[in-house]
Write an enzyme that holds these catalytic residues in place. Sequence first.
Site, PDB file in Angstrom:
ATOM      1  N   CYS A   1       3.131  -5.640  -0.187  1.00 36.31           N
ATOM      2  CA  CYS A   1       4.197  -6.513   0.300  1.00 36.31           C
ATOM      3  C   CYS A   1       5.214  -6.913  -0.764  1.00 36.31           C
ATOM      4  O   CYS A   1       6.084  -6.134  -1.120  1.00 36.31           O
ATOM      5  CB  CYS A   1       3.586  -7.744   0.974  1.00 36.31           C
ATOM      6  SG  CYS A   1       4.744  -8.633   2.069  1.00 36.31           S
TER       7      CYS A   1
ATOM      8  N   GLU B   1      -0.953  -5.658   5.395  1.00 35.14           N
ATOM      9  CA  GLU B   1      -1.448  -6.855   4.719  1.00 35.14           C
ATOM     10  C   GLU B   1      -1.934  -7.838   5.781  1.00 35.14           C
ATOM     11  O   GLU B   1      -1.380  -7.920   6.880  1.00 35.14           O
ATOM     12  CB  GLU B   1      -0.307  -7.474   3.906  1.00 35.14           C
ATOM     13  CG  GLU B   1      -0.728  -8.696   3.102  1.00 35.14           C
ATOM     14  CD  GLU B   1       0.436  -9.331   2.347  1.00 35.14           C
ATOM     15  OE1 GLU B   1       0.194  -9.935   1.300  1.00 35.14           O
ATOM     16  OE2 GLU B   1       1.594  -9.214   2.828  1.00 35.14           O
TER      17      GLU B   1
ATOM     18  N   LYS C   1      -3.401  -8.059  -5.280  1.00 36.97           N
ATOM     19  CA  LYS C   1      -1.953  -8.267  -5.352  1.00 36.97           C
ATOM     20  C   LYS C   1      -1.566  -9.106  -6.574  1.00 36.97           C
ATOM     21  O   LYS C   1      -2.122 -10.184  -6.804  1.00 36.97           O
ATOM     22  CB  LYS C   1      -1.519  -8.961  -4.065  1.00 36.97           C
ATOM     23  CG  LYS C   1      -0.027  -9.203  -3.893  1.00 36.97           C
ATOM     24  CD  LYS C   1       0.200  -9.878  -2.540  1.00 36.97           C
ATOM     25  CE  LYS C   1       1.651 -10.182  -2.264  1.00 36.97           C
ATOM     26  NZ  LYS C   1       1.806 -10.851  -0.953  1.00 36.97           N
TER      27      LYS C   1
END
Length: 273
Positions: free
Chosen positions: A157, A43, A114
Site C-alpha cells: 500500500c 492489504e 510494512k
Amino acid sequence: MRDFLAAAVQLTSSSDPERNFAAAEEQIDLAARRGAELIGLPENFAFIGDDARRLEIAPALAEQASRFLVTMARRYQVVILGGGFPVPVGDDAHTFQRAQLVGRDGQILSSYDKIHLFDVDLPDGSSYRESAGFSSGAELPPVVDVPGLCRVGVSICYDVRFPELYRHLIGAGAELLMIPAAFTAFTGKDHWQVLLQARAIENTAYVLAPAQTGTHAGRRQSHGHAMVIDPWGTVLADAGVSAGAAIAPVDLDHLQRIRTQMPCLQHRRTALF
C-alpha cells in the site's frame, strides 16, 4: 513463451475474519478456475475494523491467516500472496502489517512487515494514524524467485509512494512488483493508478495490485480498482469497484523486449547520487 496468468483480487473486507476468509476463497477459486497461477489478496484481507478488536484477536488471527494462505495455495495449486494481516509486536499496543507469499506446496516463500506507515491528514477531513496501532517493519522486502513463474518483489500500500523501495526490489532482480493495498477513496481517485503506472514504467516491471473496495465498518471507504499493469505502463486489467479480480497474462518475453527497447535501468548514474 514464458507467460502465465496473474490475478489481483479485490475484496470488501470487514471485522468478521470468517466472512473475510470465505470471500477471499471464493475469489481465489474463481481466479484459479480461469487459469491464474499467481494470486494476490489485498492489504487487510483478513480484518478491517476497530483497533481494539484487532489487537485483541491478532495473536489468533495471525496464525489463522497464515494457515489460510497455506491451505489455499495447496488446495488450488497456486502461488498466493496474502497482502496484509495483523501480527502481534509484543507490546499489547501495536501489530505489524504482514504480507506473506506462499508457494503451491504450502511453503512460506517470504514474509514482509510494512515499513511505511500512513500518518496523514487529508483535505476531506479524514485523518489516518497507522503508527498509533501499527509498528513499522525493520527489514526491506525480499525478492523471491518463484519456480516456473518469475522473480517477485513484495510491498504494501503506502510503500507505493516511495520509489526508492522499488529500485531496491529491481536491483535484487524483481520482474513483477506486488502492491496489495487498501487505498483510501479520496487519495485513490487521483493517485492510485498514476502511482502504479509510474512504478511499472520507471522499473520496466509488471505490477500486480490487489485492492480493497467499498465501505468497511460503516465508515472507511476504499478506492478499489485492483489492477495488472505491464512494464510499458499499460493497464491490462482493472477490477473496477466491485468484488472480483483483475486477471491478465504476465509475459516475461514481453518484459525482456521492453527492457531491451527502453534500457533505462542500465543508464542510471548511481555514482552521482
